[in-house]
Design a protein around this motif. Structure first.
Motif, mmCIF file in Angstrom:
data_model
loop_
_atom_site.group_PDB
_atom_site.id
_atom_site.type_symbol
_atom_site.label_atom_id
_atom_site.label_comp_id
_atom_site.label_asym_id
_atom_site.label_seq_id
_atom_site.Cartn_x
_atom_site.Cartn_y
_atom_site.Cartn_z
ATOM 1 N N GLN A 186 0.668 -1.325 0.093
ATOM 2 C CA GLN A 186 -0.106 0.149 0.138
ATOM 3 C C GLN A 186 0.842 1.343 0.016
ATOM 4 O O GLN A 186 0.160 2.355 -0.157
ATOM 5 C CB GLN A 186 -0.959 0.081 1.274
ATOM 6 N N LEU A 187 2.151 0.968 -0.066
ATOM 7 C CA LEU A 187 2.997 2.100 0.126
ATOM 8 C C LEU A 187 2.962 3.042 -1.085
ATOM 9 O O LEU A 187 3.191 2.508 -2.314
ATOM 10 C CB LEU A 187 4.369 1.795 0.666
ATOM 11 N N THR A 188 3.260 4.419 -0.968
ATOM 12 C CA THR A 188 3.717 5.143 -2.199
ATOM 13 C C THR A 188 4.594 6.099 -1.823
ATOM 14 O O THR A 188 4.991 6.389 -0.577
ATOM 15 C CB THR A 188 2.253 5.880 -2.798
ATOM 16 N N GLY A 189 5.167 6.974 -2.825
ATOM 17 C CA GLY A 189 5.972 7.996 -2.518
ATOM 18 C C GLY A 189 7.149 7.899 -1.566
ATOM 19 O O GLY A 189 8.001 6.930 -1.958
ATOM 20 N N GLN A 190 7.566 8.652 -0.702
ATOM 21 C CA GLN A 190 8.584 8.602 0.167
ATOM 22 C C GLN A 190 8.665 7.491 0.945
ATOM 23 O O GLN A 190 9.909 6.732 0.993
ATOM 24 C CB GLN A 190 8.567 9.928 1.193
ATOM 25 N N ALA A 191 7.567 7.121 1.559
ATOM 26 C CA ALA A 191 7.753 5.790 2.509
ATOM 27 C C ALA A 191 8.064 4.706 1.335
ATOM 28 O O ALA A 191 8.915 3.660 2.058
ATOM 29 C CB ALA A 191 6.238 5.558 3.069
ATOM 30 N N LEU A 192 7.692 4.344 0.437
ATOM 31 C CA LEU A 192 7.777 3.164 -0.536
ATOM 32 C C LEU A 192 9.553 3.557 -0.900
ATOM 33 O O LEU A 192 10.124 2.643 -0.836
ATOM 34 C CB LEU A 192 7.047 3.287 -1.836
ATOM 35 N N ALA A 193 9.795 4.525 -1.381
ATOM 36 C CA ALA A 193 11.250 4.738 -1.840
ATOM 37 C C ALA A 193 12.315 4.557 -0.442
ATOM 38 O O ALA A 193 13.058 3.811 -0.658
ATOM 39 C CB ALA A 193 11.484 6.252 -2.079
ATOM 40 N N HIS A 194 11.855 4.705 0.550
ATOM 41 C CA HIS A 194 12.605 4.636 1.844
ATOM 42 C C HIS A 194 12.598 3.192 2.004
ATOM 43 O O HIS A 194 13.742 2.397 2.499
ATOM 44 C CB HIS A 194 11.652 5.193 3.006
ATOM 45 N N CYS A 195 11.532 2.404 2.048
ATOM 46 C CA CYS A 195 11.538 0.864 2.353
ATOM 47 C C CYS A 195 12.521 0.209 1.350
ATOM 48 O O CYS A 195 13.268 -0.600 1.397
ATOM 49 C CB CYS A 195 10.193 0.225 2.278
ATOM 50 N N LEU A 196 12.280 0.567 -0.017
ATOM 51 C CA LEU A 196 13.145 0.172 -1.149
ATOM 52 C C LEU A 196 14.782 0.244 -0.974
ATOM 53 O O LEU A 196 15.523 -0.591 -1.170
ATOM 54 C CB LEU A 196 12.883 0.562 -2.518
ATOM 55 N N ASN A 197 14.958 1.693 -0.294
ATOM 56 C CA ASN A 197 16.350 1.848 -0.402
ATOM 57 C C ASN A 197 16.964 1.078 0.976
ATOM 58 O O ASN A 197 18.266 0.858 0.930
ATOM 59 C CB ASN A 197 16.541 3.151 -0.204
ATOM 60 N N LEU A 198 16.212 0.963 1.971
ATOM 61 C CA LEU A 198 16.628 0.205 3.035
ATOM 62 C C LEU A 198 16.960 -1.447 2.716
ATOM 63 O O LEU A 198 17.819 -1.811 3.022
ATOM 64 C CB LEU A 198 15.526 -0.119 3.998
ATOM 65 N N ALA A 199 16.107 -1.856 1.738
ATOM 66 C CA ALA A 199 16.447 -3.304 1.307
ATOM 67 C C ALA A 199 17.571 -3.396 0.308
ATOM 68 O O ALA A 199 18.437 -4.265 0.662
ATOM 69 C CB ALA A 199 15.150 -3.639 0.625
ATOM 70 N N ASN A 200 17.925 -2.301 -0.107
ATOM 71 C CA ASN A 200 19.101 -2.445 -0.952
ATOM 72 C C ASN A 200 19.057 -3.578 -1.949
ATOM 73 O O ASN A 200 19.919 -4.470 -2.108
ATOM 74 C CB ASN A 200 20.403 -2.468 -0.226
ATOM 75 N N ALA A 201 17.839 -3.891 -2.638
ATOM 76 C CA ALA A 201 17.692 -5.124 -3.529
ATOM 77 C C ALA A 201 18.113 -5.042 -4.770
ATOM 78 O O ALA A 201 18.258 -3.856 -5.277
ATOM 79 C CB ALA A 201 16.160 -5.532 -3.267
ATOM 80 N N GLN A 202 18.588 -6.144 -5.240
ATOM 81 C CA GLN A 202 19.168 -6.236 -6.529
ATOM 82 C C GLN A 202 17.895 -6.436 -7.618
ATOM 83 O O GLN A 202 18.102 -5.943 -8.879
ATOM 84 C CB GLN A 202 20.109 -7.619 -6.612
ATOM 85 N N GLU A 203 16.802 -6.921 -7.053
ATOM 86 C CA GLU A 203 15.594 -7.167 -7.899
ATOM 87 C C GLU A 203 14.420 -6.758 -7.077
ATOM 88 O O GLU A 203 14.541 -6.888 -5.959
ATOM 89 C CB GLU A 203 15.609 -8.546 -8.463
ATOM 90 N N VAL A 204 13.466 -6.292 -7.905
ATOM 91 C CA VAL A 204 12.193 -5.938 -7.179
ATOM 92 C C VAL A 204 11.070 -6.769 -8.179
ATOM 93 O O VAL A 204 10.955 -6.459 -9.255
ATOM 94 C CB VAL A 204 11.918 -4.486 -7.280
ATOM 95 N N ILE A 205 10.303 -7.369 -7.450
ATOM 96 C CA ILE A 205 9.116 -7.984 -8.217
ATOM 97 C C ILE A 205 7.817 -7.327 -7.840
ATOM 98 O O ILE A 205 7.160 -7.007 -6.862
ATOM 99 C CB ILE A 205 8.947 -9.473 -7.693
ATOM 100 N N VAL A 206 6.995 -6.871 -8.700
ATOM 101 C CA VAL A 206 5.809 -6.172 -9.000
ATOM 102 C C VAL A 206 4.680 -6.893 -9.771
ATOM 103 O O VAL A 206 4.999 -8.109 -10.040
ATOM 104 C CB VAL A 206 5.669 -4.800 -9.360
#
Length: 594
Positions: free
Chosen positions: A114-134
């Motif tokens: 349900q995240l969007t915007g700043q909160a979503l970018a924050h979580c993805l940056n924390l994860a430092n993931a090589q791949e993202v599945i959507v």
């Protein structure tokens, strides 16, 4: 006497069953959660494992899909410890994805869909993931924040990929469903990280908790034992899969017992009972507010036409608990206490209304939890003359702490990705020099019989007129007033006043009478606990796991320039008056007393 014996029997039976299922879990063991799930697939290959929107996977098919995810990770060059972010709604592939990745040591970051915007970018940056599945539901939100990501991950979609996204399902379909090579899991142990699960972010940006295989095993095996689920059970899960209650507790209760998970994309109060009856469900997983939504619905023709024998979850308030058992005819409620990152857990096996668990004196040493006296002024456990903490007396509210012991899998604290945030949760020299305890941040109280009750979150309890006010207890009283659908209580600063005054955001029915509320709380609440301010709003802002958000409400306070909804203040006669700009200025200047 008989009732006491019956409760004791149920408690100790449930405790023994749960402890029996988690026995043998060890951080240095090569057996991880993927091994537990593989064992289920071997034992019940042809049984239905997951049912979702008219489709189903058998245990064999679920394991085969997981193997494809594992092989995709290997072919993508991912190594043990690398991360893949799952930014997905509930869907058939969710558990097979992280389960398969765990087979080859890849960590899945379960991002709130349900995240969007700043909160979503924050979580993805924390994860430092090589791949993202959507998938098509979450892809637009991801595309909108790509410019704010510190790392450029590769993007994959499970269907209808947008430009820049790979077609993951097409790629998976071309891979073998045989297990990945044994060499891919060499050297991996239960101490390795399996998942990143994020805190709900009710008071700020989410934190990413490291969840080891040990922790996932404790959740999934523990609930497999605690619920007593059987292979013929059908367990309804409408909670988000990125959260531990639905994604681990609910799935573990089913999949480690050969049962079927009836998974829904999202919770619907209007569709719930029809689903339960049509899918012939026998258990369901809840968050307390989910059940409150059901209780607030008009009678449904199917609300008693079911075979449910157990509801299990956490956060169920006593008034709604009575509805679950009485109105809806669910024979048993299994309430538990715990948190994703914490090392404290307990169960209310014997059904004491409102209790979150029980720690009888005779088995207290089997539990690593202690409730200590709390200093509300500094919002920290109270230290005595010798510098150590003391346990709260029966009936006294205090903060719950969990002893940290790396050698005991039930007492480990893996922490967050942010080491500073992890250290803030550790309290040292609590009962003896050198000991370390996890701060749950929850105020609990225990009665003389060992039953434990939730009081409030640290920080939600505030001081007004020299008294401690529990937001949870005030909300409970407000929700008992006719016409009040939901109540969110918090403290707000008032110029020139010490402490924080109580304020309540209310969702109400048509024709709600503020005068009735004032009359009822004058009887039900002491003067200092009666809300000084009321805010009416059409719906409550909640997180994806139905936790009420407070940080924005506290920031807006009772300023009509910041709040578009109707505002009221409590007058000297105890009634509520409209709060406009003139009244706000009068309160701020001290001319109007509250």
């Amino acid at each position: 006497m008989f009732e006491t014996l019956r409760r004791d029997l149920r408690f100790y039976t449930g405790l023994a069953r749960t402890l029996g299922r988690v026995r043998g879990i060890a951080p240095d063991s090569p057996r991880r959660i993927c091994d537990d799930l593989e064992a289920s697939a071997r034992k019940w290959p042809d049984r239905e494992a997951i049912r979702f929107e008219g489709r189903s996977l058998s245990y064999r098919e679920m394991d085969g899909l997981a193997n494809r995810f594992a092989r995709w990770a290997l072919e993508s060059g991912l190594r043990p410890g690398d991360r893949v972010a799952l930014f997905l709604p509930n869907r058939m592939e969710y558990l097979p994805a992280w389960y398969g990745l765990s087979k080859v040591g890849v960590v899945s970051a379960l991002v709130n869909n349900q995240l969007t915007g700043q909160a979503l970018a924050h979580c993805l940056n924390l994860a430092n993931a090589q791949e993202v599945i959507v998938d098509p539901e979450t892809s637009p939100a991801l595309q909108a924040v790509l410019g704010n990501l510190e790392k450029g991950p590769r993007l994959w979609s499970l269907e209808a990929p947008l430009p820049g996204e790979g077609d993951l399902m097409a790629l998976l379909s071309g891979l073998s469903d045989a297990p990945p090579p044994a060499s891919a899991r060499e050297g991996l142990t239960a101490h390795d990280t399996a998942l990143l699960i994020y805190t709900s972010g009710t008071t700020g940006l989410p934190k990413a908790a490291r969840v080891t295989h040990v922790r996932v095993q404790l959740y999934m095996r523990g609930f497999a034992g605690a619920t007593g689920a059987r292979p013929d059970d059908r367990i309804y899960v409408a909670l988000p899969m990125y959260h531990a209650t639905g994604g681990l507790c609910g799935m573990g209760a089913a999949l480690l017992n050969g049962a079927c998970v009836v998974l829904r994309r999202r919770f619907s109060a209007t569709q719930f009972w029809s689903d339960i009856r049509q899918e012939d469900c026998t258990l369901f997983a809840y968050i307390g507010e989910l059940c409150r939504y059901l209780a607030n619905q008009p009678p449904h023709p199917d609300e008693r036409a079911h075979r449910l024998r157990l509801a299990f979850g956490n956060g169920l308030r006593p008034d709604v608990w009575e509805d679950v058992i009485g109105r809806f005819g669910v024979p048993r409620v299994l309430e538990f206490y715990g948190s994703t990152e914490g090392n404290v857990s307990m169960f209310n096996f014997d059904g004491r209304l409102g209790a979150i668990g029980r720690i009888p004196r005779v088995v207290k040493q089997r539990f690593n939890a202690r409730i200590v006296r709390f200093d509300y002024e500094v919002e920290a456990p109270q230290r005595g003359a010798g510098g150590f903490c003391t346990e709260a007396a029966p009936g006294e509210a205090g903060e719950c702490l969990g002893r940290i012991d790396a050698a005991d899998p039930r007492a480990e604290f893996s922490g967050y990705l942010d080491k500073a945030a992890s250290e803030k949760k550790v309290l040292r020299d609590v009962f003896a020099p050198g000991d370390a305890w996890f701060r749950t941040g929850d105020l609990l109280r225990q009665d003389a019989d060992g039953y434990v009750y939730f009081v409030d979150r640290v920080g939600d309890t505030f001081r007004w007129k020299g008294e401690n006010v529990s937001t949870a207890e005030v909300a409970l009283r407000l929700q008992a007033v006719p016409g009040v659908v939901e109540a969110n209580v918090y403290g707000v600063a008032v110029p020139g006043a010490d402490g924080r005054a109580g304020m309540a955001a209310l969702v109400t029915e048509e024709g709600f009478d503020l005068g009735m509320l004032a009359t009822r709380i004058a009887v039900d609440l002491p003067e200092y606990a009666r809300p000084a301010f009321i805010r009416l709003q059409p719906e409550m802002e909640v997180t994806g796991t139905f936790k009420q958000r407070k940080v924005e409400l506290v920031a807006e306070g009772f300023d009509p320039a910041k709040v578009a909804q109707p505002l009221f203040h409590r007058a000297a006669d105890g009634g509520y008056r409209p709060l406009d700009a003139v009244a706000y200025e009068g309160i701020s200047a001290g001319r109007i007393r509250i």
